[in-house]
Design an enzyme around this catalytic site. Structure first.
Site, PDB file in Angstrom:
ATOM      1  N   LYS A 171       1.012  -1.141   0.001  1.00 39.34           N
ATOM      2  CA  LYS A 171      -0.138   0.004  -0.031  1.00 39.34           C
ATOM      3  C   LYS A 171       1.028   1.244  -0.099  1.00 39.34           C
ATOM      4  O   LYS A 171       1.435   1.723   0.975  1.00 39.34           O
ATOM      5  CB  LYS A 171      -0.997   0.058   1.141  1.00 39.34           C
ATOM      6  CG  LYS A 171      -2.237   0.849   1.254  1.00 39.34           C
ATOM      7  CD  LYS A 171      -2.214   1.711   2.506  1.00 39.34           C
ATOM      8  CE  LYS A 171      -1.194   2.931   2.900  1.00 39.34           C
ATOM      9  NZ  LYS A 171      -0.991   3.881   1.791  1.00 39.34           N
ATOM     10  N   GLY A 228       7.331   4.618   7.898  1.00 40.92           N
ATOM     11  CA  GLY A 228       6.405   5.838   8.010  1.00 40.92           C
ATOM     12  C   GLY A 228       6.655   6.632   9.429  1.00 40.92           C
ATOM     13  O   GLY A 228       7.650   6.462   9.975  1.00 40.92           O
ATOM     14  N   SER A 229       5.767   7.628   9.481  1.00 40.98           N
ATOM     15  CA  SER A 229       5.748   8.465  10.566  1.00 40.98           C
ATOM     16  C   SER A 229       5.426   7.759  12.095  1.00 40.98           C
ATOM     17  O   SER A 229       4.587   6.830  12.040  1.00 40.98           O
ATOM     18  CB  SER A 229       5.103   9.787  10.464  1.00 40.98           C
ATOM     19  OG  SER A 229       3.581   9.067  10.532  1.00 40.98           O
ATOM     20  N   GLU A 250       9.366   0.737  10.890  1.00 45.14           N
ATOM     21  CA  GLU A 250      10.682   1.345  10.671  1.00 45.14           C
ATOM     22  C   GLU A 250      10.080   2.933  10.609  1.00 45.14           C
ATOM     23  O   GLU A 250       9.577   3.174   9.682  1.00 45.14           O
ATOM     24  CB  GLU A 250      10.913   0.939   9.384  1.00 45.14           C
ATOM     25  CG  GLU A 250      12.331   0.357   9.211  1.00 45.14           C
ATOM     26  CD  GLU A 250      13.053  -0.025   7.871  1.00 45.14           C
ATOM     27  OE1 GLU A 250      13.714   1.234   7.505  1.00 45.14           O
ATOM     28  OE2 GLU A 250      12.701  -0.812   7.222  1.00 45.14           O
ATOM     29  N   CYS A 284      14.531  10.205   6.509  1.00 46.42           N
ATOM     30  CA  CYS A 284      14.415   9.802   8.076  1.00 46.42           C
ATOM     31  C   CYS A 284      15.881  10.012   8.648  1.00 46.42           C
ATOM     32  O   CYS A 284      15.886  10.071   9.952  1.00 46.42           O
ATOM     33  CB  CYS A 284      13.608   8.326   8.344  1.00 46.42           C
ATOM     34  SG  CYS A 284      14.546   7.081   7.581  1.00 46.42           S
ATOM     35  N   GLU A 378      11.286  15.615  14.640  1.00 48.25           N
ATOM     36  CA  GLU A 378      11.518  15.490  13.273  1.00 48.25           C
ATOM     37  C   GLU A 378      10.920  16.902  12.332  1.00 48.25           C
ATOM     38  O   GLU A 378       9.865  16.627  12.502  1.00 48.25           O
ATOM     39  CB  GLU A 378      11.562  14.145  12.838  1.00 48.25           C
ATOM     40  CG  GLU A 378      11.883  13.954  11.238  1.00 48.25           C
ATOM     41  CD  GLU A 378      11.479  12.674  11.001  1.00 48.25           C
ATOM     42  OE1 GLU A 378      10.100  12.029  11.028  1.00 48.25           O
ATOM     43  OE2 GLU A 378      12.556  11.612  10.624  1.00 48.25           O
TER      44      GLU A 378
HETATM   45  P1  ADP Z   1       4.674  10.454   5.904  1.00 44.17           P
HETATM   46  O1  ADP Z   1       4.123  11.628   6.854  1.00 44.17           O
HETATM   47  O2  ADP Z   1       6.129  10.284   6.033  1.00 44.17           O
HETATM   48  O3  ADP Z   1       3.943  10.296   4.838  1.00 44.17           O
HETATM   49  P2  ADP Z   1       2.509   8.592   7.135  1.00 44.17           P
HETATM   50  O4  ADP Z   1       2.886   8.035   8.261  1.00 44.17           O
HETATM   51  O5  ADP Z   1       1.865   9.639   7.070  1.00 44.17           O
HETATM   52  O6  ADP Z   1       4.201   9.211   6.666  1.00 44.17           O
HETATM   53  O7  ADP Z   1       2.588   7.654   5.946  1.00 44.17           O
HETATM   54  C1  ADP Z   1       3.171   6.655   5.793  1.00 44.17           C
HETATM   55  C2  ADP Z   1       2.285   5.592   5.110  1.00 44.17           C
HETATM   56  O8  ADP Z   1       1.006   5.677   6.121  1.00 44.17           O
HETATM   57  C3  ADP Z   1       1.559   5.821   3.865  1.00 44.17           C
HETATM   58  O9  ADP Z   1       1.436   4.593   3.059  1.00 44.17           O
HETATM   59  C4  ADP Z   1       0.313   6.340   4.347  1.00 44.17           C
HETATM   60  O10 ADP Z   1      -0.812   6.335   3.345  1.00 44.17           O
HETATM   61  C5  ADP Z   1       0.003   5.577   5.370  1.00 44.17           C
HETATM   62  N1  ADP Z   1      -1.152   6.396   6.160  1.00 44.17           N
HETATM   63  C6  ADP Z   1      -1.255   7.240   6.668  1.00 44.17           C
HETATM   64  N2  ADP Z   1      -2.342   7.529   7.549  1.00 44.17           N
HETATM   65  C7  ADP Z   1      -2.768   6.124   7.585  1.00 44.17           C
HETATM   66  C8  ADP Z   1      -4.024   5.932   8.260  1.00 44.17           C
HETATM   67  N3  ADP Z   1      -4.912   6.369   8.882  1.00 44.17           N
HETATM   68  N4  ADP Z   1      -4.435   4.579   8.147  1.00 44.17           N
HETATM   69  C9  ADP Z   1      -3.276   3.470   7.575  1.00 44.17           C
HETATM   70  N5  ADP Z   1      -2.338   4.032   6.804  1.00 44.17           N
HETATM   71  C10 ADP Z   1      -2.111   5.479   6.930  1.00 44.17           C
END
Ligand code: ADP
Length: 491
Positions: A171, A228-229, A250, A284, A378
């Site tokens: 995804k 991701g975050s 990660e 990151c 960050e």
């Molecule tokens: P960044 O700020 O680096 O984009 P995110 O954590 O927002 O990091 O995004 C990383 C991943 O998490 C992406 O694939 C994003 O679509 C997904 N993501 C963000 N919000 C949600 C959520 N509520 N449920 C599932 N996946 C999510």
């Protein structure tokens, strides 16, 4: 403008809805991509589940051949993929090729990982027993991939699960559905991976939850693999806990760089510039705070500022550009807001602080109070704090203050001193005389504390497999109490 479908079970099905992907530099729409829903996610998981038994059984040699072929495809498509990365994520051609070189290395190494999962023969207390521990893949792994190091991180999110014998549904971030997902599916298909081994479900902005809902609800998905975050990870880890699914996280960090006064200043400035400003500070692993021993502090700041001002900014598609655009207008607004917060609390901007479109100037802040967000969270932008310290001990204490622990660096002319200090830094990586950004898939890359858990490459094969006790008796076993019949035999 290009149009992109999603990918499941070796097919590229038609979609009923699409969303637009914007070029962060020009603002133009450059692609439309399938806007999948929960039902598409379910079909992709089913395709992955169907492909799983045959993939798990495929010989190590056949799997290895596919990884090697994929590396060749990456090499052949290098220029075109670099252009897509630049247009979709605003990364410079320099960073795009940096990513692709890592992807090639990783694919070639992954060809060996298929041979690594090992079993063991155990001692048994019972004569005639052949007791073994064997590794088995989990099944379907759902991989969430981010937009920032889109290409290298997307591959990383699929390679270890695949090498361990799992099938994958990716995804990708809605901000980089092509680079962080669809390109991987295209290359896997071209290399000859069997249908259903790699599937990609793309979705419109704000629709990630519907796709995630399917991953958590579907019993076939055994592991959630997230890059991701920290904010999103907290929510996903909680959901994984409730669904009793394994998770690998990660995450980001707040990466310190320590510069000791016995350093070669020229090298320290170059290393600092790379660590702070590579990919506009959106990796990151970028250095967020540089702690410099007081004796060389002023000169370091001056020379780092000189270098920051010299970095070519602008169109990421121009191979000479070093600083391209931030990913979205919101990202630019966040960086401005954090810089403004620091300045109103007494910080000084040594250089930078302005933006043109989505291109933010490489920025150095000094005298930033600890209470400012920039000082402990960050901030994905080309902004770094430089701060004087009186001793190495003070530097270590400040470096360890944030709860994050991804990566760090120590720069010193005395390698042994750096080695000693490295043991005191609470981060998943400590680089001595190396930038905070370093990437070799055979190393255990990953975070400690709030930067997550799980490691890369060969070290992650355990995360994506189960250890099973296969216990075999030759002939018949003498059962306890002869299994409730006659003569008792003590246990
Ligand atoms: P960044 O700020 O680096 O984009 P995110 O954590 O927002 O990091 O995004 C990383 C991943 O998490 C992406 O694939 C994003 O679509 C997904 N993501 C963000 N919000 C949600 C959520 N509520 N449920 C599932 N996946 C999510």
């Amino acid at each position: 403008m290009t149009e992109h479908r999603h990918h499941r079970g070796g097919e590229w099905p038609e979609h009923s809805a699409a969303f637009e992907v914007h070029d962060p530099y020009t603002g133009e729409v450059f692609a439309t991509v399938a806007a999948c829903d929960q039902n598409d996610a379910r079909l992709a998981v089913e395709a992955a589940a169907e492909a799983f038994p045959a993939w798990a059984e495929l010989s190590a040699e056949d799997k290895a051949t596919l990884f090697l072929r994929a590396a060749d495809v990456v090499e052949r498509r290098r220029a075109e993929i670099a252009e897509t990365l630049a247009r979709e994520t605003g990364c410079t051609i320099f960073f795009a090729n940096f990513q692709q070189d890592l992807v090639k290395q990783e694919l070639r190494q992954a060809a060996n990982w298929v041979y690594l999962p090992k079993g063991e023969i155990l001692q048994s207390n019972v004569p005639g027993t052949y007791s073994t521990a064997v590794r088995r893949p989990l099944g379907v792994v759902a991989s969430f991939t981010p937009w920032n190091g889109a290409n290298v991180l997307a591959w990383r999110a699929v390679l270890s699960p695949l090498a361990a014998g799992n099938t994958v549904v990716v995804k990708p971030s809605e901000l980089a559905p092509i680079s962080a997902g669809l390109i991987v599916a295209e290359i896997a298909e071209e290399a000859g991976f069997p249908p259903g081994v790699v599937n990609v479900v793309t979705h419109a902005p704000g629709e990630a939850k519907a796709i995630a809902d399917e991953f958590f609800a579907n019993p076939t998905v055994r592991c959630v693999n997230f890059i991701g975050s920290v904010k999103t990870a907290r929510m996903l880890a909680e959901r994984a806990g409730r669904a009793l699914k394994r998770s690998v996280m990660e995450l980001g960090g707040y990466n310190p760089m320590i510069v000791l006064d016995d350093v070669d200043l020229d090298y320290a400035v170059r290393t600092g510039a790379f660590s702070a400003f590579f990919h506009q500070g959106q990796i990151c692993m970028n250095a967020r705070k540089i702690l410099v021993q007081r004796g060389i502090y002023s000169e370091f700041v001056e020379r780092l500022a000189e270098r920051a001002r010299s970095l070519p900014m602008g169109d990421p598609k121009d191979p000479a550009t070093i600083i391209g655009p931030l990913i979205t207008p919101d990202a630019v607004a966040t960086v401005h807001a954090r810089v403004a917060e620091a300045v109103s609390a007494g910080a000084r901007i040594v250089t930078g602080g302005r933006s043109d479109g989505q291109v933010f100037e490489p920025t150095i802040l000094v005298d930033v109070p600890d209470s400012c967000t920039m000082s402990y969270e960050e901030t994905f932008g080309p902004v770094v704090i430089v701060q004087p310290v009186d001793s190495a001990d003070e530097a270590v204490e400040i470096a360890n203050r944030p709860l994050y622990g991804l990566t760090s660096a120590i720069l010193t002319g005395d390698t042994y001193r750096g080695f000693e200090l490295a043991g005191r830094i609470k981060c998943g990586a400590v680089h001595v005389n190396i930038p905070t950004i370093d990437d070799e898939i055979q190393a255990p890359i990953g975070g400690v504390r709030d930067s997550g858990w799980g490691r890369t490459g060969p070290y992650s094969l355990h995360d994506f497999s189960d250890l099973i006790w296969v216990n075999v008796q030759s002939g018949q076993r003498s059962l306890p109490g002869a299994a409730f019949g006659v003569a008792a035999r003590p246990l």
